[in-house]
Design a protein around this motif. Sequence first.
Motif, short mmCIF file in Angstrom:
data_model
loop_
_atom_site.label_atom_id
_atom_site.label_comp_id
_atom_site.label_asym_id
_atom_site.label_seq_id
_atom_site.Cartn_x
_atom_site.Cartn_y
_atom_site.Cartn_z
N GLN A 106 15.75 43.77 -16.03
CA GLN A 106 17.12 43.25 -15.90
C GLN A 106 17.11 41.86 -15.28
O GLN A 106 17.88 40.98 -15.68
N ARG A 107 16.22 41.64 -14.31
CA ARG A 107 16.12 40.31 -13.70
C ARG A 107 15.71 39.27 -14.74
O ARG A 107 16.27 38.19 -14.79
N LEU A 110 18.73 38.61 -17.02
CA LEU A 110 19.74 37.78 -16.36
C LEU A 110 19.25 36.35 -16.16
O LEU A 110 20.04 35.40 -16.28
N LYS A 139 28.24 34.22 -10.93
CA LYS A 139 28.20 35.69 -11.03
C LYS A 139 26.81 36.17 -11.45
O LYS A 139 26.28 37.14 -10.91
N LYS A 142 24.47 35.82 -8.53
CA LYS A 142 24.69 36.87 -7.53
C LYS A 142 24.04 38.18 -7.98
O LYS A 142 23.47 38.92 -7.17
N GLN A 143 24.12 38.47 -9.28
CA GLN A 143 23.48 39.69 -9.78
C GLN A 143 21.96 39.58 -9.67
O GLN A 143 21.29 40.54 -9.28
N ALA A 146 21.08 40.18 -6.07
CA ALA A 146 21.20 41.60 -5.73
C ALA A 146 20.01 42.39 -6.27
O ALA A 146 19.46 43.27 -5.59
N ILE A 147 19.59 42.07 -7.48
CA ILE A 147 18.44 42.76 -8.07
C ILE A 147 17.17 42.41 -7.31
O ILE A 147 16.35 43.29 -7.03
#
Length: 170
Positions: A106-107, A110, A139, A142-143, A146-147
């Motif tokens: 996911q990182r 993104l 945004k 920020k995700q 968080a990851i």
Amino acid sequence: MPVPAASYGCRQPSRWLKTSQKPVQLICEASGGYEQALLESLAEGNVAVTLVQALRVRQYARAAGILAKTDRIDSRVLAAFGAALRPKPTPPLSRQQKRLRELESQRRHLSQMLRAEENHLGQLQCAELRSLGRSLINKIQKQIDAIEERISSLMHRTKLFVLKRKSSPR
């Protein structure tokens, strides 16, 4: 034997392989994560499975003079590859390893989106769209943050768990 990507198609091979009178080891090509449901099903059924890189198998096929590529041919090449090289079974991933792989995937996703949006922002002339673009970039960032925090926490907890197990008397 080709297996559909849907998870319900993953139980069938495990049941079928368990009926064999001889020990069975399944050779499976890595396919961008689509093989994970099959691997989990086989691990639950205590079926030995080896996950191999598709490139290695393709090189083996070329060396054997097999240039065509169909599902049926691929199945035979994988069987021959396994018989010739006898690769060790791939141990199943732990829950933490699966989680870490998913977080890292996911990182990466993104991060690619972030680069694309940053590149796109440089092309925008409209102030309103540039503002929206910067908002989206923030945004996404920020995700990613968080990851990365979750990855760091998971790595820390896993290291503590490993250290704890090593220091405990057996």
